[in-house]
Design a protein around this motif. Structure first.
Motif, PDB file in Angstrom:
ATOM      1  N   GLU A 136       0.827  -1.365   0.028  1.00  0.00           N
ATOM      2  CA  GLU A 136       0.088  -0.042   0.157  1.00  0.00           C
ATOM      3  C   GLU A 136       0.980   1.286   0.168  1.00  0.00           C
ATOM      4  O   GLU A 136       0.523   2.408  -0.750  1.00  0.00           O
ATOM      5  CB  GLU A 136      -0.876  -0.082   1.053  1.00  0.00           C
ATOM      6  N   GLN A 137       1.892   1.283   0.854  1.00  0.00           N
ATOM      7  CA  GLN A 137       2.988   2.517   1.066  1.00  0.00           C
ATOM      8  C   GLN A 137       3.542   2.476  -0.572  1.00  0.00           C
ATOM      9  O   GLN A 137       3.482   3.828  -1.015  1.00  0.00           O
ATOM     10  CB  GLN A 137       3.777   2.187   2.037  1.00  0.00           C
ATOM     11  N   THR A 138       3.882   1.507  -1.073  1.00  0.00           N
ATOM     12  CA  THR A 138       4.655   1.569  -2.382  1.00  0.00           C
ATOM     13  C   THR A 138       3.733   2.236  -3.520  1.00  0.00           C
ATOM     14  O   THR A 138       3.975   3.206  -4.336  1.00  0.00           O
ATOM     15  CB  THR A 138       5.024   0.317  -3.021  1.00  0.00           C
ATOM     16  N   ALA A 139       2.305   1.810  -3.547  1.00  0.00           N
ATOM     17  CA  ALA A 139       1.295   2.048  -4.469  1.00  0.00           C
ATOM     18  C   ALA A 139       1.240   3.708  -4.171  1.00  0.00           C
ATOM     19  O   ALA A 139       0.921   4.317  -5.215  1.00  0.00           O
ATOM     20  CB  ALA A 139       0.014   1.477  -4.284  1.00  0.00           C
ATOM     21  N   ALA A 140       0.969   4.021  -2.797  1.00  0.00           N
ATOM     22  CA  ALA A 140       0.882   5.551  -2.642  1.00  0.00           C
ATOM     23  C   ALA A 140       1.790   6.264  -3.216  1.00  0.00           C
ATOM     24  O   ALA A 140       1.742   7.316  -3.852  1.00  0.00           O
ATOM     25  CB  ALA A 140       0.593   5.562  -1.328  1.00  0.00           C
ATOM     26  N   GLY A 180       1.933   6.252  -6.821  1.00  0.00           N
ATOM     27  CA  GLY A 180       0.735   6.889  -7.831  1.00  0.00           C
ATOM     28  C   GLY A 180      -0.126   5.793  -8.697  1.00  0.00           C
ATOM     29  O   GLY A 180      -0.525   5.993  -9.674  1.00  0.00           O
ATOM     30  N   CYS A 181      -0.116   4.581  -8.120  1.00  0.00           N
ATOM     31  CA  CYS A 181      -0.855   3.560  -8.586  1.00  0.00           C
ATOM     32  C   CYS A 181      -1.436   2.555  -7.491  1.00  0.00           C
ATOM     33  O   CYS A 181      -1.712   2.795  -6.527  1.00  0.00           O
ATOM     34  CB  CYS A 181       0.304   2.537  -9.524  1.00  0.00           C
ATOM     35  N   ARG A 182      -2.092   1.608  -8.211  1.00  0.00           N
ATOM     36  CA  ARG A 182      -2.871   0.580  -7.559  1.00  0.00           C
ATOM     37  C   ARG A 182      -2.180  -0.293  -6.728  1.00  0.00           C
ATOM     38  O   ARG A 182      -1.056  -0.787  -7.376  1.00  0.00           O
ATOM     39  CB  ARG A 182      -4.089  -0.010  -7.913  1.00  0.00           C
ATOM     40  N   SER A 183      -2.691  -0.646  -5.520  1.00  0.00           N
ATOM     41  CA  SER A 183      -2.037  -1.910  -4.919  1.00  0.00           C
ATOM     42  C   SER A 183      -1.795  -3.271  -5.809  1.00  0.00           C
ATOM     43  O   SER A 183      -0.894  -3.828  -5.656  1.00  0.00           O
ATOM     44  CB  SER A 183      -2.662  -2.381  -3.613  1.00  0.00           C
ATOM     45  N   GLY A 184      -2.807  -3.515  -6.762  1.00  0.00           N
ATOM     46  CA  GLY A 184      -2.774  -4.620  -7.309  1.00  0.00           C
ATOM     47  C   GLY A 184      -1.491  -4.552  -8.484  1.00  0.00           C
ATOM     48  O   GLY A 184      -1.006  -5.595  -8.795  1.00  0.00           O
ATOM     49  N   THR A 185      -1.217  -3.073  -8.775  1.00  0.00           N
ATOM     50  CA  THR A 185      -0.193  -3.005 -10.025  1.00  0.00           C
ATOM     51  C   THR A 185       1.271  -3.456  -9.204  1.00  0.00           C
ATOM     52  O   THR A 185       1.865  -3.978  -9.895  1.00  0.00           O
ATOM     53  CB  THR A 185      -0.396  -1.516 -10.247  1.00  0.00           C
ATOM     54  N   VAL A 186       1.013  -2.840  -7.816  1.00  0.00           N
ATOM     55  CA  VAL A 186       2.403  -3.185  -7.149  1.00  0.00           C
ATOM     56  C   VAL A 186       2.514  -4.764  -7.213  1.00  0.00           C
ATOM     57  O   VAL A 186       3.791  -4.829  -7.347  1.00  0.00           O
ATOM     58  CB  VAL A 186       2.436  -2.437  -5.871  1.00  0.00           C
ATOM     59  N   ALA A 187       1.742  -5.261  -6.874  1.00  0.00           N
ATOM     60  CA  ALA A 187       1.801  -6.693  -6.526  1.00  0.00           C
ATOM     61  C   ALA A 187       2.233  -7.439  -7.780  1.00  0.00           C
ATOM     62  O   ALA A 187       3.048  -8.278  -7.672  1.00  0.00           O
ATOM     63  CB  ALA A 187       0.326  -7.235  -5.947  1.00  0.00           C
ATOM     64  N   SER A 188       1.636  -7.073  -8.996  1.00  0.00           N
ATOM     65  CA  SER A 188       1.807  -7.995 -10.142  1.00  0.00           C
ATOM     66  C   SER A 188       3.325  -7.451 -10.613  1.00  0.00           C
ATOM     67  O   SER A 188       3.805  -8.196 -11.258  1.00  0.00           O
ATOM     68  CB  SER A 188       0.764  -7.499 -11.077  1.00  0.00           C
TER      69      SER A 188
END
Length: 170
Positions: free
Chosen positions: A128-132, A135-143
């Motif tokens: 979540e911190q990375t996504a914030a 500036g993207c979604r958590s799912g994007t960070v995970a993928s």
């Protein structure tokens, strides 16, 4: 007022400059590019210093991440400049070859995947911190994390062996 601002900024750079340079190095992949990236980020932060509230480090890191991705997009439009001779490199420690392979594999990743790995594993941020921050979604960070790790395993098969040995020693 300007003297107070200069003093605060200088103290910040003296205190956190080393850590910021390590992050820039992880993003850029070499010392010279990391220094340029950090210098540019610090110049941008200095121009906005009086308006930065609270801890300035996340602000500067965000500049680093965005500048690295933007720089990659600009460099994609320019041709590479070859050099006649490569500089000599000193070998340090028994894992030096593996570290070089890993460094080269990280350089082969797209900038967004490299930024995600840097934030998640070097900076130890949550999804979540990375996504914030990016500036993207958590799912994007995970993928992006999954794709980047899969690509690293593909490029450096010794990582699987190293991971297996680390799990056995736990």
């Amino acid at each position: 007022m300007a003297e107070v601002t200069d003093g605060e900024f200088t103290a910040f750079v003296n205190e956190r400059g080393g850590a910021l340079l390590r992050v820039a190095y992880a993003l850029a992949g070499n010392q010279h590019a990391a220094e340029d990236l950090l210098q540019n980020a610090l110049a941008k932060a200095y121009a906005r210093w009086p308006r930065i509230r609270g801890d300035a480090e996340p602000y500067v890191k965000r500049i680093l991440y965005h500048d690295q991705v933007s720089g990659w997009r600009r460099r994609a439009r320019r041709a590479e400049v070859p050099v006649a001779e490569l500089p000599d490199r000193a070998t340090i420690g028994p894992d030096h070859d593996l570290r070089l392979l890993l460094r080269d594999a990280l350089r082969a990743l797209p900038p967004r995947q490299r930024a995600v790995l840097t934030l998640r594993y070097l900076e130890d941020l949550s999804v979540e911190q990375t996504a914030a921050l990016l500036g993207c979604r958590s799912g994007t960070v995970a993928s992006q994390t999954a794709k980047a790790l899969a690509r690293l395993r593909q490029l450096v098969p010794a990582l699987d062996e190293l991971t297996s040995r680390a799990e056995v020693t736990r």
